[in-house]
Design an enzyme around this catalytic site. Structure first.
Site, PDB file in Angstrom:
ATOM      1  N   SER A  57       0.837  -1.204   0.000  1.00 43.72           N
ATOM      2  CA  SER A  57       0.000   0.000   0.000  1.00 43.72           C
ATOM      3  C   SER A  57       0.861   1.240   0.000  1.00 43.72           C
ATOM      4  CB  SER A  57      -0.912   0.006   1.232  1.00 43.72           C
ATOM      5  OG  SER A  57      -1.622   1.226   1.331  1.00 43.72           O
ATOM      6  N   LYS A 113       1.570  -3.119   5.374  1.00 45.33           N
ATOM      7  CA  LYS A 113       0.654  -3.959   4.607  1.00 45.33           C
ATOM      8  C   LYS A 113       1.399  -4.626   3.456  1.00 45.33           C
ATOM      9  CE  LYS A 113      -4.001  -3.670   2.559  1.00 45.33           C
ATOM     10  NZ  LYS A 113      -3.792  -4.431   1.329  1.00 45.33           N
TER      11      LYS A 113
END
Length: 456
Positions: A308, A314
């Protein structure tokens, strides 16, 4: 049609130049395996025609030498005709003839373009036609691409899945059907099932590719063999078989081999079938890795890049995502091949350039994708054994094993009460006195429940 000026550095000729003018369509150029296939055909033809006295020996030798240089990587930038071009592939075919002729002239100590001495049509293309060369080149190009990319990648992916299956065989997880809890299974068997699926696809593709070994080369313009030596057909196919180490044979009917695109449709269909199951497997990997806190997270795929631009920490299952996208493209190519295959008329299918690109590209895409998925994903998968076990032990689907002992209706009532009260299945069965603790422990043993037939 008039006169055109060619760049001094060009090895292609005026027919290629006209194609460049006519077809500025996609910017896509012929694939390397397809160029190799065409050049191999020209090399074999030059050798055979030289041996049979159809073209002078010195010209035959020069064409063969030029072909060898191209096969070793020279002049690859000279094959320039757009994938979307004149029907049947005449433009690309002449591109190959012209490059070989001009390089052969140089090797003879002559100038490019002196076609009075060595001509793209009269010598490089002796006894040949676009109509038999191009369908043969699709066959050879497909076989080359399969051996170079897809078959090795598929075999390696199967081997990795089998190794994962061995390593994860002791891990029990909850099976799922309709995305709902189901009876327990072994994580190793999940991977072994995927390996078996891919193994069966490998067999299907190998079987379908067998039709590619039947060559219509020697059929010339319409399958009659016009302007070919009586011994050319057998000898040129034998030469090609030596070049690519494949059991190539002359097609039993040259007109049929020229007209029908069925062998390409069959291979493409087998590729589509593989792609569909690769999508299924890639989606399974994503589901099993979903989370890390709000998903299944029974396995961990290797984190190969940040996931991300805004959420720190992430990562995404990017290799599985890429796999699905490639497979969707292969399915689209298969649809286009099917449409093009039915679009031939009488003695020729003019849509062969589309079929050539889509088929060979599909093979290479799947091969490259499986190699990347294997290396960057499958080889690094880890199992969360505790999480898998917790899901398996907490699944209401365990009640299925009680059916033979307490009956379906009692089992359904216990499952409902367990869901409503939070009590375990084991606790409710004992409270109702439906089974002894010893018998219940044996029936609800996860290792036993998750064994496949034949397991020990």
């Amino acid at each position: 049609m008039g006169v055109r000026s060619l760049p001094a550095e060009a090895y292609y000729g005026i027919q290629t130049l006209r194609a460049l003018e006519n077809f500025p369509i996609s910017g896509l150029r012929p694939l390397a395996a397809y160029v190799d296939a065409c050049v191999l055909i020209k090399k074999a033809a030059a050798m055979v025609n030289g041996d049979l006295g159809c073209i002078p020996a010195d010209l035959s030798q020069a064409i063969v030498q030029a072909a060898d240089e191209i096969l070793n990587g020279a002049l690859r930038d000279q094959f320039v005709v757009d994938v979307y071009q004149a029907g049947a592939g005449t433009s690309h075919h002449m591109n190959v003839n012209e490059v070989l002729a001009n390089r052969a002239l140089e090797l003879l100590g002559d100038q490019k373009g002196n076609y009075q001495r060595l001509n793209p049509n009269d010598h490089v293309n002796y006894g040949q036609s676009t109509n038999d060369v191009i369908p043969t080149a699709i066959r050879i190009g497909g076989l080359l691409a399969l051996e170079r990319t897809l078959f090795p990648a598929l075999a390696d992916a199967i081997a990795t899945l089998d190794r994962n299956a061995e390593g994860f065989q002791a891990v029990v997880r909850s099976g799922r059907t309709h995305l709902q809890d189901a009876v327990p299974v072994r994580l190793g068997d999940t991977f072994r099932a995927w390996a078996q699926i891919l193994s069966e696809h490998l067999i299907r593709i190998e079987t379908a590719s067998g039709d590619l070994t039947l060559l219509g080369l020697g059929g010339s313009a319409a399958g009659t063999g016009l302007n070919t030596h009586p011994h050319y057909r057998q000898r040129v196919v034998a030469r090609l078989a030596e070049f690519i180490d494949q059991p190539l044979r002359p097609a039993p009917h040259l007109m049929a081999a020229m007209q029908s695109m069925a062998p390409f449709v069959a291979v493409s269909g087998a590729l589509r079938n593989l792609a569909q199951d690769c999508v299924k497997i890639s989606h399974d990997l994503r589901l099993l890795d979903s989370g890390p806190k709000t998903g299944l997270k029974e396995i961990q795929l290797p984190p190969v890049q940040p996931g991300s631009s805004i959420m720190p920490g992430k990562y995404n299952p990017v290799m599985a995502e890429m796999t699905s996208m490639v497979c969707f493209q292969v399915m689209g190519y298969d649809s286009a091949i099917a449409l093009a295959a039915q679009a031939g008329q009488l003695e020729l299918n003019v849509m062969m350039p589309l079929i050539a690109y889509n088929l060979i590209h599909s093979i290479e895409l799947l091969g490259n994708t499986l190699a990347a998925l294997n290396h960057r994903c499958l080889q690094g998968i880890q199992a969360d054994r505790e999480r898998c076990l917790a899901y398996a032990e907490g699944s209401l689907a365990l009640v299925t094993a009680l059916n033979p002992h307490i009956g379906y209706l009692n089992a359904a009532a216990i499952a409902k009460e367990s869901l409503e009260t939070g009590k375990s299945l084991r606790q409710l069965v004992l409270e109702r006195g439906l089974m002894s603790a010893e018998d219940l422990a044996q029936v609800l043993d996860l290792d036993t429940m998750s064994q496949l037939p034949g397991d020990t």
